[in-house]
Design a protein around this motif. Sequence first.
Motif, PDB file in Angstrom:
ATOM      1  N   ARG A  18       0.833  -1.213   0.000  1.00 50.02           N
ATOM      2  CA  ARG A  18       0.000   0.000   0.000  1.00 50.02           C
ATOM      3  C   ARG A  18       0.864   1.258   0.000  1.00 50.02           C
ATOM      4  NH1 ARG A  18      -3.380  -3.164   3.576  1.00 50.02           N
ATOM      5  NH2 ARG A  18      -2.309  -2.273   5.368  1.00 50.02           N
ATOM      6  N   ALA A  19       1.951   1.223   0.795  1.00 50.90           N
ATOM      7  CA  ALA A  19       2.848   2.381   0.823  1.00 50.90           C
ATOM      8  C   ALA A  19       3.505   2.601  -0.538  1.00 50.90           C
ATOM      9  CB  ALA A  19       3.912   2.179   1.900  1.00 50.90           C
ATOM     10  N   LEU A  20       3.872   1.507  -1.212  1.00 47.91           N
ATOM     11  CA  LEU A  20       4.494   1.623  -2.529  1.00 47.91           C
ATOM     12  C   LEU A  20       3.517   2.212  -3.543  1.00 47.91           C
ATOM     13  CD1 LEU A  20       6.807   1.106  -4.472  1.00 47.91           C
ATOM     14  CD2 LEU A  20       6.004  -1.255  -4.715  1.00 47.91           C
ATOM     15  N   THR A  21       2.252   1.797  -3.467  1.00 48.62           N
ATOM     16  CA  THR A  21       1.241   2.356  -4.370  1.00 48.62           C
ATOM     17  C   THR A  21       1.100   3.860  -4.161  1.00 48.62           C
ATOM     18  OG1 THR A  21       0.043   0.252  -4.360  1.00 48.62           O
ATOM     19  CG2 THR A  21      -1.173   2.196  -5.076  1.00 48.62           C
ATOM     20  N   ILE A  66      -1.552   1.339 -11.577  1.00 51.39           N
ATOM     21  CA  ILE A  66      -1.620   1.721 -10.165  1.00 51.39           C
ATOM     22  C   ILE A  66      -2.022   0.550  -9.277  1.00 51.39           C
ATOM     23  CG2 ILE A  66      -4.028   2.459 -10.232  1.00 51.39           C
ATOM     24  CD1 ILE A  66      -1.142   4.212  -8.367  1.00 51.39           C
ATOM     25  N   ARG A  67      -2.834  -0.367  -9.801  1.00 50.41           N
ATOM     26  CA  ARG A  67      -3.284  -1.506  -8.994  1.00 50.41           C
ATOM     27  C   ARG A  67      -2.277  -2.654  -8.986  1.00 50.41           C
ATOM     28  NH1 ARG A  67      -8.553  -1.380  -7.570  1.00 50.41           N
ATOM     29  NH2 ARG A  67      -8.614  -3.651  -7.406  1.00 50.41           N
ATOM     30  N   ARG A  68      -1.241  -2.548  -9.816  1.00 53.64           N
ATOM     31  CA  ARG A  68      -0.242  -3.617  -9.875  1.00 53.64           C
ATOM     32  C   ARG A  68       0.573  -3.719  -8.595  1.00 53.64           C
ATOM     33  NH1 ARG A  68      -0.507  -7.612 -13.732  1.00 53.64           N
ATOM     34  NH2 ARG A  68      -1.213  -6.733 -15.723  1.00 53.64           N
ATOM     35  N   THR A  69       0.648  -2.646  -7.842  1.00 51.97           N
ATOM     36  CA  THR A  69       1.449  -2.661  -6.614  1.00 51.97           C
ATOM     37  C   THR A  69       0.586  -2.742  -5.362  1.00 51.97           C
ATOM     38  OG1 THR A  69       1.515  -0.236  -6.723  1.00 51.97           O
ATOM     39  CG2 THR A  69       3.401  -1.439  -7.622  1.00 51.97           C
ATOM     40  N   LEU A  70      -0.626  -3.261  -5.504  1.00 50.57           N
ATOM     41  CA  LEU A  70      -1.477  -3.455  -4.331  1.00 50.57           C
ATOM     42  C   LEU A  70      -1.252  -4.811  -3.673  1.00 50.57           C
ATOM     43  CD1 LEU A  70      -4.861  -1.903  -5.534  1.00 50.57           C
ATOM     44  CD2 LEU A  70      -3.241  -0.972  -3.870  1.00 50.57           C
ATOM     45  N   GLY A  71      -0.497  -5.675  -4.336  1.00 51.86           N
ATOM     46  CA  GLY A  71      -0.235  -6.994  -3.764  1.00 51.86           C
ATOM     47  C   GLY A  71       0.780  -7.742  -4.586  1.00 51.86           C
ATOM     48  N   ALA A  72       1.404  -8.743  -3.959  1.00 46.62           N
ATOM     49  CA  ALA A  72       2.458  -9.501  -4.644  1.00 46.62           C
ATOM     50  C   ALA A  72       1.919 -10.287  -5.830  1.00 46.62           C
ATOM     51  CB  ALA A  72       3.126 -10.445  -3.647  1.00 46.62           C
ATOM     52  N   ASP A  73       0.668 -10.746  -5.749  1.00 41.57           N
ATOM     53  CA  ASP A  73       0.120 -11.540  -6.842  1.00 41.57           C
ATOM     54  C   ASP A  73      -0.097 -10.706  -8.101  1.00 41.57           C
ATOM     55  OD1 ASP A  73      -1.755 -10.104  -5.398  1.00 41.57           O
ATOM     56  OD2 ASP A  73      -3.416 -11.448  -5.912  1.00 41.57           O
ATOM     57  N   ARG A  74      -0.319  -9.401  -7.937  1.00 38.53           N
ATOM     58  CA  ARG A  74      -0.543  -8.532  -9.095  1.00 38.53           C
ATOM     59  C   ARG A  74       0.765  -7.965  -9.648  1.00 38.53           C
ATOM     60  NH1 ARG A  74      -5.748  -4.921  -7.034  1.00 38.53           N
ATOM     61  NH2 ARG A  74      -7.093  -6.677  -6.482  1.00 38.53           N
ATOM     62  N   CYS A  75       1.788  -7.949  -8.852  1.00 41.52           N
ATOM     63  CA  CYS A  75       3.068  -7.380  -9.277  1.00 41.52           C
ATOM     64  C   CYS A  75       3.850  -8.454 -10.031  1.00 41.52           C
ATOM     65  CB  CYS A  75       3.850  -6.886  -8.061  1.00 41.52           C
ATOM     66  SG  CYS A  75       5.356  -5.996  -8.457  1.00 41.52           S
ATOM     67  N   THR A  76       3.586  -8.558 -11.323  1.00 41.05           N
ATOM     68  CA  THR A  76       4.167  -9.619 -12.137  1.00 41.05           C
ATOM     69  C   THR A  76       5.562  -9.230 -12.630  1.00 41.05           C
ATOM     70  OG1 THR A  76       3.180  -8.713 -14.133  1.00 41.05           O
ATOM     71  CG2 THR A  76       1.869 -10.311 -12.884  1.00 41.05           C
ATOM     72  N   PRO A  77       6.370 -10.211 -13.057  1.00 35.82           N
ATOM     73  CA  PRO A  77       7.682  -9.888 -13.631  1.00 35.82           C
ATOM     74  C   PRO A  77       7.580  -8.965 -14.841  1.00 35.82           C
ATOM     75  CG  PRO A  77       7.579 -12.211 -13.055  1.00 35.82           C
ATOM     76  CD  PRO A  77       6.200 -11.664 -12.860  1.00 35.82           C
ATOM     77  N   ALA A  78       6.546  -9.129 -15.663  1.00 34.23           N
ATOM     78  CA  ALA A  78       6.386  -8.259 -16.830  1.00 34.23           C
ATOM     79  C   ALA A  78       6.180  -6.808 -16.405  1.00 34.23           C
ATOM     80  CB  ALA A  78       5.208  -8.735 -17.683  1.00 34.23           C
ATOM     81  N   PHE A  79       5.379  -6.602 -15.373  1.00 32.55           N
ATOM     82  CA  PHE A  79       5.177  -5.235 -14.880  1.00 32.55           C
ATOM     83  C   PHE A  79       6.470  -4.651 -14.333  1.00 32.55           C
ATOM     84  CE2 PHE A  79       4.727  -2.975 -10.816  1.00 32.55           C
ATOM     85  CZ  PHE A  79       4.295  -1.746 -11.302  1.00 32.55           C
ATOM     86  N   LEU A  80       7.205  -5.450 -13.564  1.00 30.67           N
ATOM     87  CA  LEU A  80       8.462  -4.956 -12.999  1.00 30.67           C
ATOM     88  C   LEU A  80       9.450  -4.570 -14.100  1.00 30.67           C
ATOM     89  CD1 LEU A  80       8.967  -7.462 -10.049  1.00 30.67           C
ATOM     90  CD2 LEU A  80       8.337  -5.049  -9.895  1.00 30.67           C
TER      91      LEU A  80
END
Length: 400
Positions: A18-21, A66-80
Amino acid sequence: MPEQREQPAMSVERPLWRALTGYRAITTVYAVALLVLAWGDYTDGGRPAVAAGYVAVLVGWTALTIRRTLGADRCTPAFLAGDLTIAVAGILLSPIADPADAVTPTLPSIWVAGSVLAFAVKAGWRWAALTSAVIGAANLATAGFGRATVHNVLLVWLASIAIGYVVEVARASERTLARALRIEAATRERERLARDIHDGVLQVLTMVRRRADRADPAAAELGRLAGEQEQALRRLIHGGPPPGEEPLPAPRAAPEAAPGPPHPEGAGEADLRALLARRASDRVTFSAPAGRVPLPAGAARELDAAVGAALDNVRHHAAGPDGAGGRAWILLEDEPGEVVVTVRDDGPGIAPGRLAAAEAEGRMGVSLSIRGRLRELGGTATWESVAGQGTEVELKVPKR
């Protein structure tokens, strides 16, 4: 990149995500503000179209992800990978948009730290160190090896490693806690089953074995099998006596402890006084307050069973060879915050170390039927014994 495990219900990672978002949103607004404030510097010998185009892409990318950093499951390698590409591109485009170096910050400014932090929270300190090294190399390539640039690069690199390491330690701690909770739950269930087995199955097997030994030869085989099953069951549930060792003597029948209506006065509450009064007999004296002693039905039944186990010990061990002794007194006290039940006998007392030895041999009356039940209820069980003067067991259960 290591596979991300499912986060537990209570995870220290969730506040970090949440802080990262929030950080990515705030630093995007900051990058737009810097562009507006330095617009004159870009138009005076620079390329404002490059700066404006990049900031527009930065705003769009942040809004779409913006929602990609709401949780580890959404933060995919492609997004990173995409986030890191946007950050590096902004750093490399900065000297093109501002050839005179009139604007000190790069186009993305501190937004690039969000990409490094995402790697740290998602994959740990190693990937965070690699990402910050890439960002640092881009900064050094565009700004040179100045003191301020090197200082900023090292600061981001060390901070990302520290945050990634803390996240890894937190994950390991959560896994350890979850494993400990599973073990505790399994242990509690095993103790509950062991109490039920001790109070029922083991006693029946022992009685069959002992009575069959005195019966006709046709029943001897049944008694032998019952004895073998009794010892195997003890070893299974509590590491009981090894094969060939004498099992626990058969308990004597206790008609006063026969099961009855557990709480005749309602499904949620029981009168402990009425339950314990059924255990009174010619050798068991019961004393209690004049009125009801209400307790949650489950707690009342467990406390009554613990008293029954204490009386079993009296019947087995307090009576002397000549049959003398073996009398017991039950005292029920209704205190403001707890219920206290005292079971006292006139037997020979308990020798020092006898309880520990009995538990080690698989004799679980005290350790499971009494201590285990009281522990489940949040209460305590204490023993006081003096040689030749009997034993007193005090059971305390808090009211709820």
